[in-house]
Scaffold this motif. Structure first.
Motif, PDB file in Angstrom:
ATOM      1  N   LEU A  22      41.899 -45.124  -2.411  1.00  0.00           N
ATOM      2  CA  LEU A  22      41.657 -44.502  -1.105  1.00  0.00           C
ATOM      3  C   LEU A  22      42.855 -44.635  -0.168  1.00  0.00           C
ATOM      4  N   ARG A  23      43.645 -45.671  -0.354  1.00  0.00           N
ATOM      5  CA  ARG A  23      44.891 -45.842   0.410  1.00  0.00           C
ATOM      6  C   ARG A  23      46.048 -45.386  -0.462  1.00  0.00           C
ATOM      7  N   LEU A  24      46.871 -44.478   0.066  1.00  0.00           N
ATOM      8  CA  LEU A  24      47.983 -43.929  -0.698  1.00  0.00           C
ATOM      9  C   LEU A  24      48.911 -45.033  -1.191  1.00  0.00           C
ATOM     10  N   GLU A  25      49.189 -46.016  -0.340  1.00  0.00           N
ATOM     11  CA  GLU A  25      50.120 -47.084  -0.722  1.00  0.00           C
ATOM     12  C   GLU A  25      49.593 -47.860  -1.925  1.00  0.00           C
ATOM     13  N   SER A  26      48.307 -48.129  -1.929  1.00  0.00           N
ATOM     14  CA  SER A  26      47.692 -48.869  -3.027  1.00  0.00           C
ATOM     15  C   SER A  26      47.743 -48.071  -4.322  1.00  0.00           C
ATOM     16  N   PHE A  27      47.424 -46.792  -4.252  1.00  0.00           N
ATOM     17  CA  PHE A  27      47.434 -45.943  -5.437  1.00  0.00           C
ATOM     18  C   PHE A  27      48.851 -45.799  -5.991  1.00  0.00           C
ATOM     19  N   CYS A  28      49.820 -45.640  -5.108  1.00  0.00           N
ATOM     20  CA  CYS A  28      51.210 -45.528  -5.549  1.00  0.00           C
ATOM     21  C   CYS A  28      51.681 -46.807  -6.238  1.00  0.00           C
ATOM     22  N   ALA A  60      44.387 -41.913 -12.645  1.00  0.00           N
ATOM     23  CA  ALA A  60      43.550 -41.001 -11.864  1.00  0.00           C
ATOM     24  C   ALA A  60      42.882 -41.749 -10.717  1.00  0.00           C
ATOM     25  N   GLY A  61      42.775 -41.080  -9.586  1.00  0.00           N
ATOM     26  CA  GLY A  61      42.098 -41.638  -8.423  1.00  0.00           C
ATOM     27  C   GLY A  61      40.846 -40.850  -8.112  1.00  0.00           C
ATOM     28  N   ASN A  62      39.727 -41.551  -7.938  1.00  0.00           N
ATOM     29  CA  ASN A  62      38.448 -40.920  -7.624  1.00  0.00           C
ATOM     30  C   ASN A  62      38.044 -41.309  -6.206  1.00  0.00           C
ATOM     31  N   PHE A  63      38.091 -40.341  -5.289  1.00  0.00           N
ATOM     32  CA  PHE A  63      37.748 -40.612  -3.887  1.00  0.00           C
ATOM     33  C   PHE A  63      36.245 -40.761  -3.670  1.00  0.00           C
ATOM     34  N   LYS A  64      35.442 -40.267  -4.634  1.00  0.00           N
ATOM     35  CA  LYS A  64      33.989 -40.263  -4.457  1.00  0.00           C
ATOM     36  C   LYS A  64      33.653 -39.535  -3.133  1.00  0.00           C
ATOM     37  N   THR A  65      32.741 -40.058  -2.292  1.00  0.00           N
ATOM     38  CA  THR A  65      32.437 -39.384  -1.026  1.00  0.00           C
ATOM     39  C   THR A  65      33.214 -40.073   0.089  1.00  0.00           C
ATOM     40  N   ASN A  66      34.534 -40.022  -0.035  1.00  0.00           N
ATOM     41  CA  ASN A  66      35.443 -40.596   0.949  1.00  0.00           C
ATOM     42  C   ASN A  66      36.559 -39.600   1.225  1.00  0.00           C
ATOM     43  N   HIS A  67      37.154 -39.721   2.380  1.00  0.00           N
ATOM     44  CA  HIS A  67      38.208 -38.827   2.869  1.00  0.00           C
ATOM     45  C   HIS A  67      37.620 -37.475   3.272  1.00  0.00           C
ATOM     46  N   THR A  68      38.290 -36.859   4.195  1.00  0.00           N
ATOM     47  CA  THR A  68      37.944 -35.515   4.658  1.00  0.00           C
ATOM     48  C   THR A  68      38.952 -34.527   4.088  1.00  0.00           C
ATOM     49  N   TYR A 104      46.188 -37.748 -11.766  1.00  0.00           N
ATOM     50  CA  TYR A 104      45.094 -36.883 -11.344  1.00  0.00           C
ATOM     51  C   TYR A 104      44.477 -37.446 -10.066  1.00  0.00           C
ATOM     52  N   LEU A 105      43.923 -36.532  -9.261  1.00  0.00           N
ATOM     53  CA  LEU A 105      43.218 -36.937  -8.045  1.00  0.00           C
ATOM     54  C   LEU A 105      41.909 -36.167  -7.973  1.00  0.00           C
ATOM     55  N   PHE A 106      40.806 -36.908  -7.738  1.00  0.00           N
ATOM     56  CA  PHE A 106      39.471 -36.304  -7.630  1.00  0.00           C
ATOM     57  C   PHE A 106      38.958 -36.502  -6.212  1.00  0.00           C
ATOM     58  N   PRO A 107      39.216 -35.537  -5.308  1.00  0.00           N
ATOM     59  CA  PRO A 107      38.746 -35.640  -3.926  1.00  0.00           C
ATOM     60  C   PRO A 107      37.322 -35.113  -3.788  1.00  0.00           C
ATOM     61  N   PRO A 108      36.711 -35.239  -2.600  1.00  0.00           N
ATOM     62  CA  PRO A 108      35.397 -34.623  -2.377  1.00  0.00           C
ATOM     63  C   PRO A 108      35.465 -33.110  -2.575  1.00  0.00           C
ATOM     64  N   MET A 109      34.331 -32.504  -2.827  1.00  0.00           N
ATOM     65  CA  MET A 109      34.292 -31.064  -3.085  1.00  0.00           C
ATOM     66  C   MET A 109      34.870 -30.254  -1.929  1.00  0.00           C
ATOM     67  N   SER A 110      34.619 -30.711  -0.702  1.00  0.00           N
ATOM     68  CA  SER A 110      35.087 -29.956   0.460  1.00  0.00           C
ATOM     69  C   SER A 110      36.600 -29.946   0.586  1.00  0.00           C
ATOM     70  N   ALA A 111      37.282 -30.783  -0.193  1.00  0.00           N
ATOM     71  CA  ALA A 111      38.738 -30.888  -0.083  1.00  0.00           C
ATOM     72  C   ALA A 111      39.448 -30.289  -1.292  1.00  0.00           C
ATOM     73  N   THR A 157      42.638 -35.780   3.069  1.00  0.00           N
ATOM     74  CA  THR A 157      43.011 -35.573   1.671  1.00  0.00           C
ATOM     75  C   THR A 157      44.303 -34.777   1.572  1.00  0.00           C
ATOM     76  N   LEU A 158      44.454 -33.767   2.428  1.00  0.00           N
ATOM     77  CA  LEU A 158      45.675 -32.972   2.423  1.00  0.00           C
ATOM     78  C   LEU A 158      46.884 -33.836   2.762  1.00  0.00           C
ATOM     79  N   SER A 159      46.743 -34.680   3.772  1.00  0.00           N
ATOM     80  CA  SER A 159      47.839 -35.569   4.147  1.00  0.00           C
ATOM     81  C   SER A 159      48.177 -36.517   2.998  1.00  0.00           C
ATOM     82  N   TYR A 160      47.159 -37.080   2.387  1.00  0.00           N
ATOM     83  CA  TYR A 160      47.327 -37.985   1.256  1.00  0.00           C
ATOM     84  C   TYR A 160      48.043 -37.262   0.111  1.00  0.00           C
ATOM     85  N   ALA A 161      47.564 -36.065  -0.227  1.00  0.00           N
ATOM     86  CA  ALA A 161      48.110 -35.320  -1.354  1.00  0.00           C
ATOM     87  C   ALA A 161      49.582 -34.978  -1.147  1.00  0.00           C
TER      88      ALA A 161
END
Length: 233
Positions: free
Chosen positions: A218-224, A5-13, A38-45, A17-21
């Protein structure tokens, strides 16, 4: 099957986030990994396209369907967005926002009653570890939680290892996961400065069912890369 699981906390817009996802979904579709992602983005995303190869979760919610709770979201909003996964009790909410064990228990009871997948975060401070009170502290955090709930994932995150770049030692991780298993937790993931360099070793430990990744997600390459490490454990 590893839980990653990845937790973005208060990072990414919302847009980033859409591009990442989209990239993550493509990565998982092409490689057909067995991991539960699993991915946990900010609430706005939270509201965007459905992604079939991983699940989107909310970092927090209040234990109500709706009502006069300014600044919060409840079950009605999560249902509209088709969010079925929730994180409860992250140490940053406990420490910075004063969330008590009792509040976390209320959240668990409410959202478990409604069938949500729940990541319950637990973990001790450095003072507790140095005092050799880890088991007692974790037992208190788990008090009142139905550990037989089939949709529960316990995330062990020692406070002193979150965002510091210093992960707990492999021995400390394995010993603490053994404590949590002995206390009745079925699925336990580790979080605390997980990165591509240490993820494989951590996930190879007995009692470790996956990882909850903060900054390194936070970086897609790192998470992958971390997901790949889970496949090669």
């Amino acid at each position: 099957m590893m839980i990653i699981a990845g937790n973005f906390k208060t990072n990414h817009t919302r847009s980033s986030t859409l591009s990442y996802a989209k990239g993550l979904n493509q990565f998982l579709r092409d490689r057909q990994f067995g991991a539960e992602v699993y991915l946990f983005p900010p609430m706005s995303a939270l509201a965007y396209d459905d992604f079939s190869h991983f699940s989107i979760g909310a970092q927090n919610a209040y234990p109500v369907c709706g009502g006069a709770y300014t600044g919060e979201i409840g079950l009605d909003q999560l249902n509209e967005l088709q969010i079925k996964t929730l994180m409860i009790g992250h140490s940053e909410r406990r420490v910075l926002l004063g969330e008590s064990d009792q509040i976390c228990q209320r959240k668990f009871e409410f959202f478990a009653h409604h069938g949500m997948n729940i990541f319950l975060c637990v973990g001790e401070s450095l003072e507790v570890r140095q005092a050799q009170k880890v088991r007692e502290f974790l037992a208190l955090q788990l008090s009142g939680i139905d550990l037989s709930y089939a949709r529960l994932i316990v995330a062990y995150e020692p406070i002193w290892a979150i965002g510091t770049g210093v992960s707990a030692s492999l021995i400390e991780i394995q010993e603490t996961h053994a404590i949590l298993k002995d206390l009745g937790c079925s699925r336990v993931v580790y979080g605390g400065s997980v990165n591509p360099q240490n993820a494989r070793e951590i996930m190879s430990l007995d009692g470790v069912d996956g990882v909850l990744v903060g900054g390194a997600s936070l970086r897609l390459e790192s998470f992958c890369e971390i997901i790949e490490n889970g496949e090669m454990k």
